[in-house]
Design an enzyme around this catalytic site. Structure first.
Site, short mmCIF file in Angstrom:
data_model
loop_
_atom_site.label_atom_id
_atom_site.label_comp_id
_atom_site.label_asym_id
_atom_site.label_seq_id
_atom_site.Cartn_x
_atom_site.Cartn_y
_atom_site.Cartn_z
CB CYS A 30 41.81 10.67 40.74
SG CYS A 30 42.69 11.70 41.96
CB CYS A 85 42.83 10.89 44.68
SG CYS A 85 43.63 11.05 43.14
#
Length: 275
Positions: A100, A181
């Site tokens: 992420c 993400c």
């Protein structure tokens, strides 16, 4: 009385010579075919070694199992009839690990982006992952009726849509984008008239697989040269925004390649300060 030498008539000699010539040609074809087969098979051995060696640089993976899953996608198949889905078992054997806020995408900027990520350990491109790293720069394919991996005589990228290499990169690009993400970044080329192309892997595969349930924003870095051709108001970026999954924020910033290189060469400078 001298014994007369018995010789076949001219027609018989001609026929015999023709038969011998045909037999010699057939033998030569067989020998060359065997030699070529051995050469191609030997050519596959360094390929597997390269695959395994690259795989073993990553900890926690069963490289033998991954090789087997990889092989299943294309061996014994027409190299132009290997769909993206053929690599699903490979994806199951080596799924992407979420990174992420660190995932970096690119289009027409491969050298620039990899020079940056090689010096700055704050972003991850597809080619930095296990699957991308193992096959980057390699060519391979199978043949119908053969269990071998070939590295010569394989179709090129544009020779057919479902060729072995193209389907691999399309499949793992889709999975890499789906795993994005947080805040994702993309380096695009400001030295061309259309920085965002719907026909590129980024435009046709990756952007279409961004998921707003996991990804918050896409930050486009438009890499410029001294003679800049495009900027962030380029019409192609309107197409990019239309393709983004609803809920994903879009940002664009122009960054000179010189500035990027200077920043990446400074270990003390945080990545965010490079642009």
């Amino acid at each position: 009385m001298e014994t007369m030498e018995c010789r076949p008539p001219p027609k018989r000699r001609t026929k015999r010579c023709l038969v011998l010539t045909v037999a010699a040609v057939l033998l030569l074809i067989v020998v060359l075919g065997v030699a070529l087969g051995v050469a191609l098979k030997r050519n596959s051995e360094p390929f597997k070694k390269t695959f395994i060696d690259r795989c073993e640089k990553f900890e926690g993976y069963d490289c033998g199992k991954i090789w087997t899953a990889f092989e299943q996608a294309y061996v014994k198949k027409d190299p132009c009839k290997v769909p993206m889905e053929a690599y699903d078992p490979l994806m199951a054997a080596a799924p992407f690990k979420p990174a992420c806020n660190r995932m970096m995408f690119w289009s027409k900027t491969k050298d620039v982006v990899h020079d940056f990520t090689a010096k700055k350990d704050c972003f991850v491109t597809l080619e930095d992952t296990l699957l991308g790293s193992m096959l980057d720069g390699l060519t391979w394919c199978g043949k119908e009726g053969s269990s071998d991996t070939f590295t010569a005589g394989c179709p090129g990228w544009t020779d057919c849509d479902n060729n072995t290499v193209r389907s691999f990169w399309n499949r793992i690009s889709a999975a890499f984008a789906d795993a994005a993400c947080g805040d994702a970044t993309a380096m695009l080329n400001g030295s061309i008239a259309t920085p965002f192309s719907p026909n590129s892997i980024f435009g046709s595969i990756e952007v279409k697989n961004f998921n707003s349930q996991r990804m918050k924003s896409l930050n486009v870095l438009l890499i410029t040269q001294q003679k800049n051709v495009s900027n962030c108001s380029n019409a192609s970026f309107k197409d990019l925004q239309k393709e983004l999954d609803g809920g994903i924020k879009y940002n664009c910033k122009e960054v000179s390649e010189a500035q990027l290189q200077q920043c990446s060469s400074s270990p003390e400078t945080p990545c965010g300060s490079c642009w």
